[in-house]
Design a protein around this motif. Structure first.
Motif, PDB file in Angstrom:
ATOM      1  N   VAL A 100      -8.988  14.462  17.121  1.00 16.98           N
ATOM      2  CA  VAL A 100     -10.319  14.779  18.356  1.00 16.98           C
ATOM      3  C   VAL A 100      -9.334  16.082  18.551  1.00 16.98           C
ATOM      4  CG1 VAL A 100      -9.766  14.405  21.090  1.00 16.98           C
ATOM      5  CG2 VAL A 100      -9.606  12.700  19.429  1.00 16.98           C
ATOM      6  N   ASP A 101     -10.666  17.003  18.754  1.00 11.43           N
ATOM      7  CA  ASP A 101     -10.282  18.262  19.768  1.00 11.43           C
ATOM      8  C   ASP A 101      -9.470  18.560  21.052  1.00 11.43           C
ATOM      9  OD1 ASP A 101     -10.833  21.195  19.946  1.00 11.43           O
ATOM     10  OD2 ASP A 101     -12.592  20.981  20.449  1.00 11.43           O
ATOM     11  N   VAL A 102      -8.543  18.248  21.069  1.00 11.34           N
ATOM     12  CA  VAL A 102      -7.355  18.195  22.444  1.00 11.34           C
ATOM     13  C   VAL A 102      -8.445  19.711  22.910  1.00 11.34           C
ATOM     14  CG1 VAL A 102      -5.683  17.575  23.438  1.00 11.34           C
ATOM     15  CG2 VAL A 102      -6.754  16.454  21.711  1.00 11.34           C
TER      16      VAL A 102
ATOM     17  N   ASP B 225      -8.222   9.961  26.954  1.00  8.99           N
ATOM     18  CA  ASP B 225      -9.180   9.036  25.869  1.00  8.99           C
ATOM     19  C   ASP B 225     -10.478   9.212  25.707  1.00  8.99           C
ATOM     20  OD1 ASP B 225      -6.208   8.275  25.046  1.00  8.99           O
ATOM     21  OD2 ASP B 225      -6.461   5.768  26.763  1.00  8.99           O
ATOM     22  N   ARG B 226     -11.023   9.545  27.331  1.00  7.85           N
ATOM     23  CA  ARG B 226     -12.954  10.193  27.731  1.00  7.85           C
ATOM     24  C   ARG B 226     -13.131  10.865  26.723  1.00  7.85           C
ATOM     25  NH1 ARG B 226     -15.013   7.141  32.030  1.00  7.85           N
ATOM     26  NH2 ARG B 226     -16.629   7.773  31.078  1.00  7.85           N
ATOM     27  N   THR B 227     -12.108  12.091  27.163  1.00  6.37           N
ATOM     28  CA  THR B 227     -12.751  13.691  26.438  1.00  6.37           C
ATOM     29  C   THR B 227     -11.780  14.409  25.855  1.00  6.37           C
ATOM     30  OG1 THR B 227     -11.486  14.189  28.503  1.00  6.37           O
ATOM     31  CG2 THR B 227     -13.610  13.308  29.135  1.00  6.37           C
ATOM     32  N   GLY B 228     -10.475  13.689  25.078  1.00  2.00           N
ATOM     33  CA  GLY B 228      -9.356  14.746  24.046  1.00  2.00           C
ATOM     34  C   GLY B 228      -9.083  15.951  25.797  1.00  2.00           C
TER      35      GLY B 228
ATOM     36  N   LYS C 286      -3.682  13.059  18.981  1.00  2.00           N
ATOM     37  CA  LYS C 286      -4.936  12.859  19.704  1.00  2.00           C
ATOM     38  C   LYS C 286      -5.095  13.791  18.287  1.00  2.00           C
ATOM     39  CE  LYS C 286      -6.044  10.053  22.449  1.00  2.00           C
ATOM     40  NZ  LYS C 286      -7.265   8.899  22.696  1.00  2.00           N
ATOM     41  N   LYS C 287      -4.586  14.822  18.377  1.00  3.71           N
ATOM     42  CA  LYS C 287      -5.006  15.834  17.089  1.00  3.71           C
ATOM     43  C   LYS C 287      -4.906  15.112  15.923  1.00  3.71           C
ATOM     44  CE  LYS C 287      -3.914  20.146  19.371  1.00  3.71           C
ATOM     45  NZ  LYS C 287      -2.894  21.070  20.081  1.00  3.71           N
TER      46      LYS C 287
ATOM     47  N   ARG D  48     -17.699  18.590  28.904  1.00  3.89           N
ATOM     48  CA  ARG D  48     -17.128  16.982  28.283  1.00  3.89           C
ATOM     49  C   ARG D  48     -17.142  16.489  29.242  1.00  3.89           C
ATOM     50  NH1 ARG D  48     -12.056  17.457  24.255  1.00  3.89           N
ATOM     51  NH2 ARG D  48     -13.193  19.471  22.737  1.00  3.89           N
TER      52      ARG D  48
END
Ligand SMILES: *Cc1c(COP(=O)(O)O)cnc(C)c1O
Length: 389
Positions: A32-34, A345-348, A27-28, A382
């Protein structure tokens, strides 16, 4: 060429957080800011007085040589005084306290001290993975005791079949509990002591979260209960109470015969703990009760905030009594991995799938409270955006 590895390693599933880390890394890499609620690792620095002790003591060349196998008298003394003040239990610091390179090390090595191939270990599930992995590395078999919500996430010892109890050599307990956040009061410990006596089993209690309990509940030590030292030992860790996960220091205490056996394993594997770290541990145990109390308040306010906000999203959530985790049932229509992936997937935002801790964790996610408050607020905003109906 494929290297030929030991059979025991083939029986070890991949370390939980390796998979977790890989998923988050993907993700990163995608930008994405996980925000990870995955790992339980305090985000607040170690108290300054502890750091200062390390700096001060590490300049002394006497401490640059091998430490003693059984730890410094100062650390064993401080640990026994802490146990006495906190739980009212008097221990002989020479025979009833054993310093550890973090409690995980002792938990894993205890299996080598107690178990042979063919033996059983009674292991709760879901649970901290090391009870099971230590058992497997020792060539023995875990027998799982499911922790169910309807039992307050306590094991039902009466459900352990007689022939299993006869083959078992160790019974693991952990309260305040990782991952369920459950706490235990007297009856479980008293029953477990009786069970251990009856079946000639070592009772091993992991009390890593003794200082992190909420709503005024004070966690007991196993050793407070009558007859505990005859059958049991308890693991303590400075990691969570004093924000010292990186330092690697804890101790086991209780039955001297079991500690001696664990000590024999350790003598042949490790060479003790850097003395300045032990002296920093003395500072923690003697001077930092106040910072442990502040940590507890911080986790309690984070817990209250999350429980409040998540209830607002329609998620059903029971506040944990202790530990640094919220154990939340997933919403209807999801399984653990499905919900975790959906949220990521929807929000990180990452929640650990509950079945990672054992099959009875299916239907839950574990949400760690060791996330800085500001990041937690960002996560909540989020989640509201994505899930408010
Ligand atoms: C974090 C944790 C430990 C490990 O503590 P260390 O002393 O850092 O090795 C032990 N048991 C449980 C249940 C934990 O969550």
């Amino acid at each position: 060429m494929t290297m030929r590895l030991s059979k025991r390693l083939e029986r070890i599933p991949p370390y939980l957080f390796v998979e977790v880390d890989r998923k988050i890394a993907e993700k990163k890499a995608a930008g994405v800011d996980v925000i990870s609620f995955g790992v339980g690792d305090p985000d607040i620095p170690t108290p300054e007085s502890i750091v200062e002790t390390l700096i001060d003591k590490s300049g002394n060349p006497e401490h640059h040589r091998y430490p003693s196998y059984f730890g410094l008298d100062e650390f064993r003394g401080a640990a026994s005084r802490w146990v006495e003040q906190r739980f009212g239990v008097r221990l002989d610091p020479d025979r009833e306290v054993l310093p550890l390179i973090g409690s995980k090390e002792g938990i894993a090595h205890l299996a080598l001290a107690l178990l042979d191939p063919g033996d059983l270990a009674l292991v709760p599930e879901p649970s901290y993975p090391v009870y099971e992995m230590g058992t497997i590395l020792a060539g023995a078999e875990p027998y799982f005791m499911p922790l169910k919500r309807e039992n307050g996430f306590l094991p039902d010892l009466s459900a352990v079949p007689e022939e299993v109890a006869e083959r078992a050599k160790v019974l693991w307990l952990n309260y305040p509990n990782n991952p369920t956040g459950a706490v235990a009061e007297g009856p479980l410990f008293a029953e477990a002591i009786e069970f251990a006596k009856k079946h000639d089993i070592v009772l091993a209690h992991d009390n890593a979260y003794s200082e992190i309990t909420f709503d005024g509940f004070v966690a007991p030590s196993l050793l407070e209960f009558k007859g505990a030292v005859d059958v049991g030992i308890e693991f303590h860790s400075l990691s969570k109470s004093f924000n010292m996960t990186g330092w690697r220091i804890g101790f086991a205490c209780g039955n001297p015969q079991v500690l001696e056996a664990l000590g024999t394993v350790k003598t042949n594997i490790d060479s003790g703990i850097f003395n300045p770290i032990q002296l920093a541990g003395v500072t923690a145990l003697e001077k930092e009760a106040g910072s442990a109390a502040r940590m507890r308040d911080t986790y309690q306010s984070r817990r209250d905030y999350l429980v409040d906000e998540f209830s607002g999203l329609g998620w059903e959530i029971t506040p944990p009594g202790g530990s640094i985790y919220v154990w939340m049932p997933v919403p209807p229509g999801f399984d653990s991995v499905g919900f975790s992936t959906h949220v990521l997937d929807r929000t990180g935002i990452f929640f650990t799938p509950g079945n990672a801790y054992g099959p009875s964790g299916e239907g839950y996610v574990r949400i760690s409270l060791s996330v800085p408050t500001g990041r937690m607020e960002e996560a909540v905003s989020r989640l509201k955006e994505a899930f408010r109906s």
